[in-house]
Design a protein around this motif. Structure first.
Motif, PDB file in Angstrom:
ATOM      1  N   GLN A  60       6.528  -5.309  -9.938  1.00 58.65           N
ATOM      2  CA  GLN A  60       7.093  -4.092 -10.534  1.00 58.65           C
ATOM      3  C   GLN A  60       7.170  -4.178 -12.029  1.00 58.65           C
ATOM      4  O   GLN A  60       7.163  -3.160 -12.715  1.00 58.65           O
ATOM      5  CB  GLN A  60       8.498  -3.881  -9.991  1.00 58.65           C
ATOM      6  CG  GLN A  60       8.474  -3.414  -8.586  1.00 58.65           C
ATOM      7  CD  GLN A  60       9.705  -2.595  -8.329  1.00 58.65           C
ATOM      8  OE1 GLN A  60       9.860  -1.510  -8.885  1.00 58.65           O
ATOM      9  NE2 GLN A  60      10.576  -3.125  -7.503  1.00 58.65           N
ATOM     10  N   ALA A  61       7.289  -5.419 -12.533  1.00 60.23           N
ATOM     11  CA  ALA A  61       7.426  -5.574 -13.980  1.00 60.23           C
ATOM     12  C   ALA A  61       6.065  -5.684 -14.665  1.00 60.23           C
ATOM     13  O   ALA A  61       5.990  -6.020 -15.845  1.00 60.23           O
ATOM     14  CB  ALA A  61       8.281  -6.812 -14.266  1.00 60.23           C
ATOM     15  N   MET A  62       4.988  -5.455 -13.910  1.00 66.33           N
ATOM     16  CA  MET A  62       3.650  -5.623 -14.499  1.00 66.33           C
ATOM     17  C   MET A  62       2.949  -4.296 -14.648  1.00 66.33           C
ATOM     18  O   MET A  62       3.072  -3.434 -13.792  1.00 66.33           O
ATOM     19  CB  MET A  62       2.768  -6.429 -13.530  1.00 66.33           C
ATOM     20  CG  MET A  62       2.961  -7.873 -13.552  1.00 66.33           C
ATOM     21  SD  MET A  62       1.980  -8.602 -12.227  1.00 66.33           S
ATOM     22  CE  MET A  62       0.553  -9.133 -13.146  1.00 66.33           C
ATOM     23  N   PRO A  63       2.120  -4.180 -15.699  1.00 63.20           N
ATOM     24  CA  PRO A  63       1.257  -3.006 -15.736  1.00 63.20           C
ATOM     25  C   PRO A  63       0.266  -3.093 -14.577  1.00 63.20           C
ATOM     26  O   PRO A  63      -0.240  -4.172 -14.269  1.00 63.20           O
ATOM     27  CB  PRO A  63       0.521  -3.131 -17.081  1.00 63.20           C
ATOM     28  CG  PRO A  63       0.702  -4.552 -17.520  1.00 63.20           C
ATOM     29  CD  PRO A  63       1.928  -5.080 -16.838  1.00 63.20           C
ATOM     30  N   GLY A  64       0.013  -2.008 -13.917  1.00 62.28           N
ATOM     31  CA  GLY A  64      -0.902  -2.028 -12.766  1.00 62.28           C
ATOM     32  C   GLY A  64      -0.327  -2.772 -11.586  1.00 62.28           C
ATOM     33  O   GLY A  64      -1.047  -3.240 -10.707  1.00 62.28           O
ATOM     34  N   GLY A  65       1.004  -2.884 -11.570  1.00 66.84           N
ATOM     35  CA  GLY A  65       1.670  -3.680 -10.546  1.00 66.84           C
ATOM     36  C   GLY A  65       1.356  -3.247  -9.122  1.00 66.84           C
ATOM     37  O   GLY A  65       1.286  -4.076  -8.213  1.00 66.84           O
ATOM     38  N   TYR A  66       1.145  -1.953  -8.945  1.00 65.01           N
ATOM     39  CA  TYR A  66       0.844  -1.457  -7.591  1.00 65.01           C
ATOM     40  C   TYR A  66      -0.420  -2.126  -7.057  1.00 65.01           C
ATOM     41  O   TYR A  66      -0.434  -2.724  -5.981  1.00 65.01           O
ATOM     42  CB  TYR A  66       0.684   0.073  -7.619  1.00 65.01           C
ATOM     43  CG  TYR A  66       0.200   0.638  -6.302  1.00 65.01           C
ATOM     44  CD1 TYR A  66       1.078   0.833  -5.240  1.00 65.01           C
ATOM     45  CD2 TYR A  66      -1.148   0.949  -6.110  1.00 65.01           C
ATOM     46  CE1 TYR A  66       0.639   1.328  -4.017  1.00 65.01           C
ATOM     47  CE2 TYR A  66      -1.602   1.450  -4.895  1.00 65.01           C
ATOM     48  CZ  TYR A  66      -0.703   1.629  -3.855  1.00 65.01           C
ATOM     49  OH  TYR A  66      -1.149   2.109  -2.647  1.00 65.01           O
ATOM     50  N   LEU A  67      -1.478  -2.057  -7.879  1.00 65.65           N
ATOM     51  CA  LEU A  67      -2.755  -2.629  -7.435  1.00 65.65           C
ATOM     52  C   LEU A  67      -2.666  -4.139  -7.304  1.00 65.65           C
ATOM     53  O   LEU A  67      -3.214  -4.735  -6.373  1.00 65.65           O
ATOM     54  CB  LEU A  67      -3.857  -2.278  -8.447  1.00 65.65           C
ATOM     55  CG  LEU A  67      -4.440  -0.894  -8.277  1.00 65.65           C
ATOM     56  CD1 LEU A  67      -5.602  -0.693  -9.251  1.00 65.65           C
ATOM     57  CD2 LEU A  67      -4.933  -0.704  -6.834  1.00 65.65           C
ATOM     58  N   VAL A  71       0.852  -1.204   0.000  1.00 72.01           N
ATOM     59  CA  VAL A  71       0.000   0.000   0.000  1.00 72.01           C
ATOM     60  C   VAL A  71       0.884   1.249   0.000  1.00 72.01           C
ATOM     61  O   VAL A  71       0.638   2.219  -0.718  1.00 72.01           O
ATOM     62  CB  VAL A  71      -0.940   0.011   1.231  1.00 72.01           C
ATOM     63  CG1 VAL A  71      -1.638   1.365   1.364  1.00 72.01           C
ATOM     64  CG2 VAL A  71      -1.978  -1.099   1.111  1.00 72.01           C
ATOM     65  N   ALA A  72       1.965   1.200   0.779  1.00 70.35           N
ATOM     66  CA  ALA A  72       2.869   2.357   0.860  1.00 70.35           C
ATOM     67  C   ALA A  72       3.798   2.459  -0.361  1.00 70.35           C
ATOM     68  O   ALA A  72       4.660   3.334  -0.418  1.00 70.35           O
ATOM     69  CB  ALA A  72       3.702   2.270   2.135  1.00 70.35           C
ATOM     70  N   ASN A  73       3.612   1.556  -1.306  1.00 66.32           N
ATOM     71  CA  ASN A  73       4.429   1.545  -2.536  1.00 66.32           C
ATOM     72  C   ASN A  73       5.933   1.487  -2.247  1.00 66.32           C
ATOM     73  O   ASN A  73       6.748   2.114  -2.932  1.00 66.32           O
ATOM     74  CB  ASN A  73       4.102   2.782  -3.381  1.00 66.32           C
ATOM     75  CG  ASN A  73       4.259   2.499  -4.869  1.00 66.32           C
ATOM     76  OD1 ASN A  73       4.634   1.378  -5.244  1.00 66.32           O
ATOM     77  ND2 ASN A  73       3.993   3.484  -5.707  1.00 66.32           N
TER      78      ASN A  73
END
Ligand code: PFF
Length: 480
Positions: free
Chosen positions: A300-307, A122-124
């Motif tokens: 990190q290597a994915m689109p939308g990786g944060y979510l 959540v805190a990235n």
């Protein structure tokens, strides 16, 4: 309140039953433990042996637990006392309760790590970090002492809250909706992992058996992993089956749960190993921290990786919860039904005791670093004792109980739902006015009996002998 008899709480829907049993089985065992044990045990050959054990030993043990639990409608200890009064069989329940304590202690360590990773994502916190830095973040956290301890205690309390809210409302509600999402996420992680450059070695490692890696300890490890992952050998599923209604098809449920469990473990493997190879890590390197060091790189290597990261760790924590409630329920059901302690106090006792033992597990990498036997620290020792010793031992005794001690008619009735079927047939008057031919009925019976015969042969001979050989072989008493 559903069909659970004698005023006990029960499961209502069929879907709820399969989900709750699957919720117990699917958890950290599949996603955290499976990949790192496969990594340490040489890959594909371990996977094959593990699959064989699930099919030949795991499903029969699970089915045996269902038979005992639904027949007795009691907790893991009380079930043996009810079916075999005045014998030493209830000791099997005691082994289960000890195993439940031990597992809860170290399970909550890893579940606590998972909660911390919810917070970190959540805190990235992984943004822009390279693989080495991701590993350092994990190691700094693991060895920090207080922080993992805090998360562990939060997790134990969360488990207790759900256990306290009762069987039907608690377990059924939480396990129904969420697991399909976890599967979807695992699929997307796997796709990303195998499309990373350099990832193919990971698939090769996982699916290409190299039998030179197999020895007695690895075989015992595969058995332990199968039992741990399926939640069998300690009466968790005896306890759950004690809440099943009479119409539940036990054999179908055991197959569905086991297959779902195996598929999710393999999916986790497909997400982890290709990613490890792409990152240049060695499969045996990770240890218990494996997924926490590898997956942030994939996110990190994915689109939308944060979510994806946030959702993944949240769902993993929930999967851990639906498993840990089944572990805690073993102890709570025992304390409340056998020792007449109120559910609330029983839960409180369990929380305090498991938090105490659990503390030693979590501090295995800090305060108690270096304490252990050989190269195993406290955490490893408890995991080894529960998964590779207590669960297989419990499983062995459970199949012997069903195969040799229980009245065969009772086993058959549970397995075929024949007792209920006869009652229904009688009630709606089919028995006399049946329009089906004799031949139809014979075929109907024959199918049931064939399943029964195969099951009985496995629980009487194959499973006990196989588990005993695996044990004796691992402690060096025999050599195969
Ligand atoms: N099967 C659970 C998992 O894979 O995470 C762990 C577990 C639950 C083990 C219940 C044993 C048990 F009785």
């Amino acid at each position: 309140m559903a069909l659970g008899s004698e005023g006990r709480d029960g499961f209502t829907s069929r879907f709820g039953i399969v989900c709750a049993a699957a919720g117990s089985a699917i958890g950290l065992g599949n996603i955290w433990r499976f990949p790192y044990v496969v990594g340490e045990s040489g890959g594909g050959a371990f996977l094959l042996i593990y699959l064989a054990f699930v099919l030949m030993l795991g499903i029969p043990v699970m089915l045996s637990e269902f038979v005992i639990g639904r027949k007795a409608k009691r907790n893991a200890y009380g079930a043996f006392r009810k079916i075999a009064p005045g014998t030493w069989w209830p000791l099997v329940g005691v082994i289960g309760i000890v195993a439940a304590f031990v597992i809860l202690a170290f399970y909550s360590t890893i579940a606590g790590w998972t909660l911390h990773y919810v917070y970190l994502s959540v805190a990235n916190s992984f943004k822009g970090l390279g693989a080495l830095e991701v590993t350092s973040v994990f190691e700094a956290f693991q060895t920090s002492g207080g922080l993992p301890l805090m998360w562990q205690m939060i997790f134990i309390l969360l488990t207790a809250v759900i256990v306290l809210s009762g069987v039907k409302k608690g377990i059924e509600k939480y396990s129904k909706i969420l697991m399909p999402f976890l599967v979807l996420l695992l699929i997307s992680l796997s796709v990303r992992a195998i499309t990373l450059p350099g990832s193919m070695g990971g698939l090769h490692f996982l699916f290409n058996p190299d039998f030179s890696k197999i020895n007695a300890a690895v075989i015992l490890g595969a058995l332990g992993q199968a039992f741990f992952s399926l939640s069998i050998g300690m009466g968790a599923l005896i306890t759950y089956a004690s809440y099943f209604p009479d119409r539940t098809n036990l054999s179908a449920t055991s197959f569905q749960v086991s297959i779902a469990d195996v598929l999710i473990a393999i999916l986790a493997g497909v997400a982890i190993f290709p990613a490890m190879f792409a990152l240049g890590m060695q499969p045996e390197e990770g240890g218990p921290g494996l997924i926490f060091m590898v997956l942030p790189n994939v996110f990190q290597a994915m689109p939308g990786g944060y979510l994806v990261a946030v959702a993944f760790f949240v769902l993993l924590a929930i999967a851990a919860l639906t498993s840990s409630i089944s572990i805690m329920e073993v102890v709570v059901a025992f304390l409340s039904e056998e020792l007449n302690i109120k559910r609330k106090s029983a839960t409180l006792i369990t929380v305090i005791a498991s938090a105490f033992v659990g503390m030693f597990c979590t501090l295995s990498w800090s305060t108690f670093e270096g304490v252990g036997i050989g190269d195993r620290n406290i955490f490893d020792l408890l995991d080894f004792t529960a998964s590779n010793v207590l669960l297989p031992l419990g499983g062995l005794l459970i199949v012997v109980f069903v195969g040799w001690y229980m009245k065969q008619q009772a086993v058959r009735d549970e397995l075929t739902n024949m007792g209920v079927l006869k009652l229904v047939v009688f009630m709606i008057g089919w028995y006399t006015k049946d329009e089906r031919t004799e031949e139809d009925r014979a075929r109907f019976r024959a199918i049931r009996i064939r399943i029964y015969a195969v099951f009985m042969f496995i629980v009487r001979f194959i499973a006990p002998i196989a588990i005993a050989i695996i044990f004796l072989n691992a402690i060096g008493l025999i050599r195969i």
